[in-house]
Design a protein around this motif. Structure first.
Motif, PDB file in Angstrom:
ATOM      1  N   GLU A  12       0.818  -1.222   0.000  1.00 15.33           N
ATOM      2  CA  GLU A  12       0.000   0.000   0.000  1.00 15.33           C
ATOM      3  C   GLU A  12       0.848   1.267   0.000  1.00 15.33           C
ATOM      4  OE1 GLU A  12      -0.674   0.209   4.860  1.00 15.33           O
ATOM      5  OE2 GLU A  12      -2.347  -0.320   3.532  1.00 15.33           O
ATOM      6  N   ASP A  13       2.140   1.132   0.270  1.00 14.92           N
ATOM      7  CA  ASP A  13       3.023   2.299   0.270  1.00 14.92           C
ATOM      8  C   ASP A  13       3.597   2.612  -1.104  1.00 14.92           C
ATOM      9  OD1 ASP A  13       2.745   2.911   2.984  1.00 14.92           O
ATOM     10  OD2 ASP A  13       4.261   1.429   3.551  1.00 14.92           O
ATOM     11  N   ILE A  14       3.228   1.827  -2.111  1.00 14.39           N
ATOM     12  CA  ILE A  14       3.651   2.146  -3.481  1.00 14.39           C
ATOM     13  C   ILE A  14       2.801   3.294  -4.007  1.00 14.39           C
ATOM     14  CG2 ILE A  14       3.692   1.318  -5.869  1.00 14.39           C
ATOM     15  CD1 ILE A  14       4.499  -1.409  -4.826  1.00 14.39           C
ATOM     16  N   LEU A  15       3.459   4.370  -4.386  1.00 17.48           N
ATOM     17  CA  LEU A  15       2.756   5.531  -4.932  1.00 17.48           C
ATOM     18  C   LEU A  15       2.409   5.330  -6.400  1.00 17.48           C
ATOM     19  CD1 LEU A  15       1.798   8.477  -4.437  1.00 17.48           C
ATOM     20  CD2 LEU A  15       4.057   9.213  -5.211  1.00 17.48           C
ATOM     21  N   GLY A  16       3.327   4.718  -7.125  1.00 15.94           N
ATOM     22  CA  GLY A  16       3.102   4.511  -8.549  1.00 15.94           C
ATOM     23  C   GLY A  16       4.390   4.103  -9.242  1.00 15.94           C
ATOM     24  N   TYR A  17       4.465   4.431 -10.536  1.00 14.04           N
ATOM     25  CA  TYR A  17       5.576   3.961 -11.363  1.00 14.04           C
ATOM     26  C   TYR A  17       6.126   5.108 -12.206  1.00 14.04           C
ATOM     27  CZ  TYR A  17       3.774  -0.463  -9.792  1.00 14.04           C
ATOM     28  OH  TYR A  17       3.343  -1.475  -8.989  1.00 14.04           O
ATOM     29  N   LYS A  18       7.395   4.974 -12.533  1.00 15.67           N
ATOM     30  CA  LYS A  18       8.096   6.008 -13.283  1.00 15.67           C
ATOM     31  C   LYS A  18       8.754   5.363 -14.495  1.00 15.67           C
ATOM     32  CE  LYS A  18      11.276   9.838 -12.183  1.00 15.67           C
ATOM     33  NZ  LYS A  18      12.149  10.354 -11.093  1.00 15.67           N
ATOM     34  N   ILE A  19       8.435   5.890 -15.664  1.00 13.35           N
ATOM     35  CA  ILE A  19       9.056   5.401 -16.891  1.00 13.35           C
ATOM     36  C   ILE A  19      10.315   6.222 -17.167  1.00 13.35           C
ATOM     37  CG2 ILE A  19       8.776   5.140 -19.394  1.00 13.35           C
ATOM     38  CD1 ILE A  19       5.794   4.714 -18.900  1.00 13.35           C
ATOM     39  N   TYR A  20      11.399   5.525 -17.433  1.00 13.49           N
ATOM     40  CA  TYR A  20      12.661   6.175 -17.792  1.00 13.49           C
ATOM     41  C   TYR A  20      12.985   5.864 -19.248  1.00 13.49           C
ATOM     42  CZ  TYR A  20      14.033   7.375 -12.995  1.00 13.49           C
ATOM     43  OH  TYR A  20      14.108   7.921 -11.737  1.00 13.49           O
ATOM     44  N   TRP A  21      13.648   6.811 -19.907  1.00 15.24           N
ATOM     45  CA  TRP A  21      14.199   6.530 -21.231  1.00 15.24           C
ATOM     46  C   TRP A  21      15.447   7.356 -21.462  1.00 15.24           C
ATOM     47  CZ3 TRP A  21       9.798   9.381 -20.423  1.00 15.24           C
ATOM     48  CH2 TRP A  21       9.657  10.615 -21.047  1.00 15.24           C
ATOM     49  N   ARG A  22      16.224   6.924 -22.440  1.00 17.89           N
ATOM     50  CA  ARG A  22      17.502   7.582 -22.733  1.00 17.89           C
ATOM     51  C   ARG A  22      17.882   7.328 -24.179  1.00 17.89           C
ATOM     52  NH1 ARG A  22      19.365   2.493 -20.683  1.00 17.89           N
ATOM     53  NH2 ARG A  22      21.195   1.756 -21.854  1.00 17.89           N
ATOM     54  N   ASP A  23      18.767   8.164 -24.721  1.00 13.06           N
ATOM     55  CA  ASP A  23      19.341   7.894 -26.033  1.00 13.06           C
ATOM     56  C   ASP A  23      20.050   6.542 -25.992  1.00 13.06           C
ATOM     57  OD1 ASP A  23      18.454  10.352 -26.841  1.00 13.06           O
ATOM     58  OD2 ASP A  23      20.416  11.338 -26.721  1.00 13.06           O
ATOM     59  N   THR A  24      20.103   5.863 -27.102  1.00  8.67           N
ATOM     60  CA  THR A  24      20.719   4.532 -27.128  1.00  8.67           C
ATOM     61  C   THR A  24      22.212   4.593 -26.827  1.00  8.67           C
ATOM     62  OG1 THR A  24      21.098   4.679 -29.519  1.00  8.67           O
ATOM     63  CG2 THR A  24      19.032   3.658 -28.776  1.00  8.67           C
ATOM     64  N   THR A  25      22.822   5.762 -26.980  1.00 11.16           N
ATOM     65  CA  THR A  25      24.256   5.915 -26.708  1.00 11.16           C
ATOM     66  C   THR A  25      24.541   6.512 -25.335  1.00 11.16           C
ATOM     67  OG1 THR A  25      24.187   8.067 -27.831  1.00 11.16           O
ATOM     68  CG2 THR A  25      24.877   6.158 -29.138  1.00 11.16           C
ATOM     69  N   ASN A  39      -0.198   5.205 -10.349  1.00 13.55           N
ATOM     70  CA  ASN A  39      -0.284   3.809  -9.918  1.00 13.55           C
ATOM     71  C   ASN A  39      -1.085   3.000 -10.942  1.00 13.55           C
ATOM     72  OD1 ASN A  39      -0.020   1.524  -8.434  1.00 13.55           O
ATOM     73  ND2 ASN A  39      -1.140   2.232  -6.651  1.00 13.55           N
ATOM     74  N   VAL A  40      -0.465   2.777 -12.076  1.00 14.06           N
ATOM     75  CA  VAL A  40      -1.057   2.016 -13.178  1.00 14.06           C
ATOM     76  C   VAL A  40      -0.092   0.896 -13.544  1.00 14.06           C
ATOM     77  CG1 VAL A  40      -2.320   4.015 -14.052  1.00 14.06           C
ATOM     78  CG2 VAL A  40      -0.004   3.561 -14.889  1.00 14.06           C
ATOM     79  N   ASN A  41      -0.513  -0.003 -14.415  1.00 16.35           N
ATOM     80  CA  ASN A  41       0.414  -1.056 -14.833  1.00 16.35           C
ATOM     81  C   ASN A  41       0.643  -1.063 -16.347  1.00 16.35           C
ATOM     82  OD1 ASN A  41      -2.055  -2.103 -15.622  1.00 16.35           O
ATOM     83  ND2 ASN A  41      -1.512  -4.214 -15.104  1.00 16.35           N
ATOM     84  N   GLU A  42       0.213   0.014 -17.010  1.00 18.37           N
ATOM     85  CA  GLU A  42       0.542   0.190 -18.421  1.00 18.37           C
ATOM     86  C   GLU A  42       0.411   1.671 -18.773  1.00 18.37           C
ATOM     87  OE1 GLU A  42      -2.345  -1.427 -21.284  1.00 18.37           O
ATOM     88  OE2 GLU A  42      -3.490  -2.071 -19.534  1.00 18.37           O
ATOM     89  N   PHE A  43       1.148   2.076 -19.794  1.00 15.30           N
ATOM     90  CA  PHE A  43       1.114   3.479 -20.186  1.00 15.30           C
ATOM     91  C   PHE A  43       1.659   3.610 -21.608  1.00 15.30           C
ATOM     92  CE2 PHE A  43       2.268   7.974 -20.212  1.00 15.30           C
ATOM     93  CZ  PHE A  43       1.203   8.530 -19.515  1.00 15.30           C
ATOM     94  N   LYS A  44       1.147   4.636 -22.319  1.00 18.42           N
ATOM     95  CA  LYS A  44       1.633   4.928 -23.668  1.00 18.42           C
ATOM     96  C   LYS A  44       2.287   6.310 -23.676  1.00 18.42           C
ATOM     97  CE  LYS A  44      -0.744   3.933 -27.428  1.00 18.42           C
ATOM     98  NZ  LYS A  44      -1.736   4.017 -28.534  1.00 18.42           N
ATOM     99  N   LEU A  45       3.534   6.369 -24.110  1.00 19.60           N
ATOM    100  CA  LEU A  45       4.245   7.632 -24.295  1.00 19.60           C
ATOM    101  C   LEU A  45       4.014   8.097 -25.723  1.00 19.60           C
ATOM    102  CD1 LEU A  45       7.654   6.730 -22.576  1.00 19.60           C
ATOM    103  CD2 LEU A  45       5.937   8.313 -21.679  1.00 19.60           C
ATOM    104  N   GLU A  46       3.231   9.127 -25.866  1.00 21.53           N
ATOM    105  CA  GLU A  46       2.898   9.630 -27.203  1.00 21.53           C
ATOM    106  C   GLU A  46       4.045  10.483 -27.765  1.00 21.53           C
ATOM    107  OE1 GLU A  46       0.296   8.779 -28.809  1.00 21.53           O
ATOM    108  OE2 GLU A  46      -1.240   8.185 -27.360  1.00 21.53           O
ATOM    109  N   GLY A  47       4.234  10.377 -29.061  1.00 23.18           N
ATOM    110  CA  GLY A  47       5.187  11.237 -29.752  1.00 23.18           C
ATOM    111  C   GLY A  47       6.636  10.832 -29.596  1.00 23.18           C
TER     112      GLY A  47
END
Length: 446
Positions: A383-396, A408-416
């Protein structure tokens, strides 16, 4: 009204998860260079701590050293009303196992477990090496003070236990002195096998080997920079995982590399004066350290150490030649620098032990479309989980440079965002603001 409450809740959540935990600064301030100086000096004064050295004497040899280390852990536990479980873990190594085992020996590790309140069977480990050596790896009688290699890492582990034992954590922290490193990484191998046989869930191993030298043999003097060595992918990967990497990436995104990125991020956030270097190697060129046996068993593990080594003070008989002093003596240790790297360990141990488990079964999709889809399984019903954070980076890029808290979801779409141009991962965020290590995708969404 309902929409307003939802917006207020979201804004509070976004603000709350991003807060800096001031307890981390208290931990940094509590690490003591004086304590490190005392413990490094004590360890160096055992004369030699060679794995094959005397085990009977009360003042010389590895036996005296490990008994003193255990007594130090016992004292810390007494001060925190028994918060540490202190014990010896040992393995019998027969003469001739390799060329550096010239007689039968018990390789004895000293282990102290600070049990977590919520996830007692999840562990983050900090290790230092007990043993030392001179030029001849089989010389177990000559003086080998091993002040930097590796009394510094062992003293740092004791000091981290001293500081963190004043707190309670969700997950367990293990502080350990490992033996047999110079003779073939036997202590780490023994503890890794012990962990596997006891079904330990290991978040990560922070192996500290030489954290006290600032004067490089190359002439560089640097008291801010340190190296984080990590292998790119586990040696236990399957053929299916290897084939997936060809098409979907992940050549530098194994669990140990994610641990290295976590340490880099935490250090830059709380200790911006430090300069952590992520080194894309298991260890130094052709050499090894005590995190490797854990990697061999499929556990995440990294090595933290100084940036500029001084080979005149490493694995050397104590002597003077042509005006150059050789030997790993106390005069070569910078206690202020050891204090900084001990603090680096302490804040990362605390952050990981306060953080929730990482997301499971992260899948990714977005082929031939201008968006990226991610889906994952919650690691627990905490119950102490607030949610989730998506990270991304350049391939290099070596570090996670972009992020988005998605609730606090278990799926997400990053548009654009085009999936071809970046690498992605997901971390769990708790209400106390601490994050798990990033989980790299292991499956594909069609």
């Amino acid at each position: 009204m309902k929409k307003q409450l939802t917006l207020i809740t979201l804004l509070f959540s976004l603000t709350h998860y991003a807060q800096t935990d001031t307890k981390i600064y208290d931990i940094i301030d509590a690490v003591s260079a004086e304590n490190l100086k005392h413990d490094i000096t004590k360890l160096a004064n055992f004369g030699t701590r060679h794995t094959l050295s005397d085990t009977v004497s009360d003042s010389r040899g590895i036996g005296a050293a490990r008994r003193w280390i255990k007594s130090a852990f016992d004292k810390i536990s007494s001060d925190c009303k028994g918060c540490l479980e202190v014990f010896y873990q040992k393995n019998f190594i027969k003469q001739g196992t390799n060329s550096r085992i010239v007689h039968n020996v018990w390789v004895v590790n000293v282990v102290a477990i600070q049990r977590g309140t919520k996830y007692p069977d999840r562990y983050v480990i900090m290790s230092g090496d007990i043993d030392s050596r001179v030029s001849d790896p089989n010389n177990y009688t000559s003086d080998a003070p091993g002040a930097n290699d590796n009394a510094s890492g062992m003293a740092g582990t004791l000091e981290a236990a001293r500081v963190l034992s004043k707190y309670q954590f969700d997950s367990s922290i293990i502080y350990v002195g490992l033996s047999g490193e110079e003779q073939g990484l036997f202590g780490g191998k023994g503890l890794a096998e012990y962990a596997k046989s006891n079904n330990w869930e290991i978040i990560g191993v922070l192996n500290n080997d030489m954290i006290g030298n600032i004067e490089g043999v190359d002439g560089v003097i640097d008291n801010r920079t340190f190296r984080i060595f990590s292998e790119p992918i586990p040696p236990t990967e399957t053929e299916r995982e290897r084939n997936m990497r060809r098409f979907y990436g992940g050549e530098v995104d194994g669990i140990s590399r994610q641990l290295a990125r976590y340490i880099h991020k935490t250090t830059k956030h709380y200790m911006p004066e430090m300069n952590p270097m992520i080194i894309y190697r298991l260890d130094r060129f052709g050499r090894g350290g005590h995190h490797r046996p854990f990697n061999d068993m499929g556990f995440a593990g990294i090595r933290i150490m100084e940036a500029h080594e001084n080979y005149n003070r490493q694995h050397q008989d104590i002597r003077s030649e042509n005006g150059i002093q050789y030997g790993d003596v106390i005069e070569g240790v910078n206690f202020s620098y050891a204090e900084k790297l001990t603090a680096v360990n302490a804040i990362n141990l605390a952050s990981l032990a306060w953080a929730p488990p990482a997301p499971l079964n992260v899948h990714i999709g977005g082929i031939v479309e201008p968006s990226v889809k991610l889906k994952w399984s919650p690691p627990t019903e905490d119950e102490d989980i607030l949610g989730y954070k998506i990270y991304w980076r350049d391939t290099t890029s070596p570090t996670w440079d972009h992020s988005r808290f998605v609730g606090n979801v278990n799926e997400f779409k990053l548009e654009g965002i085009v999936i071809d141009n970046f690498l992605f991962g997901v971390a769990t965020v708790s209400k106390n603001g601490h994050e798990s290590i990033v989980t790299f995708p292991s499956g594909i969404l069609r």
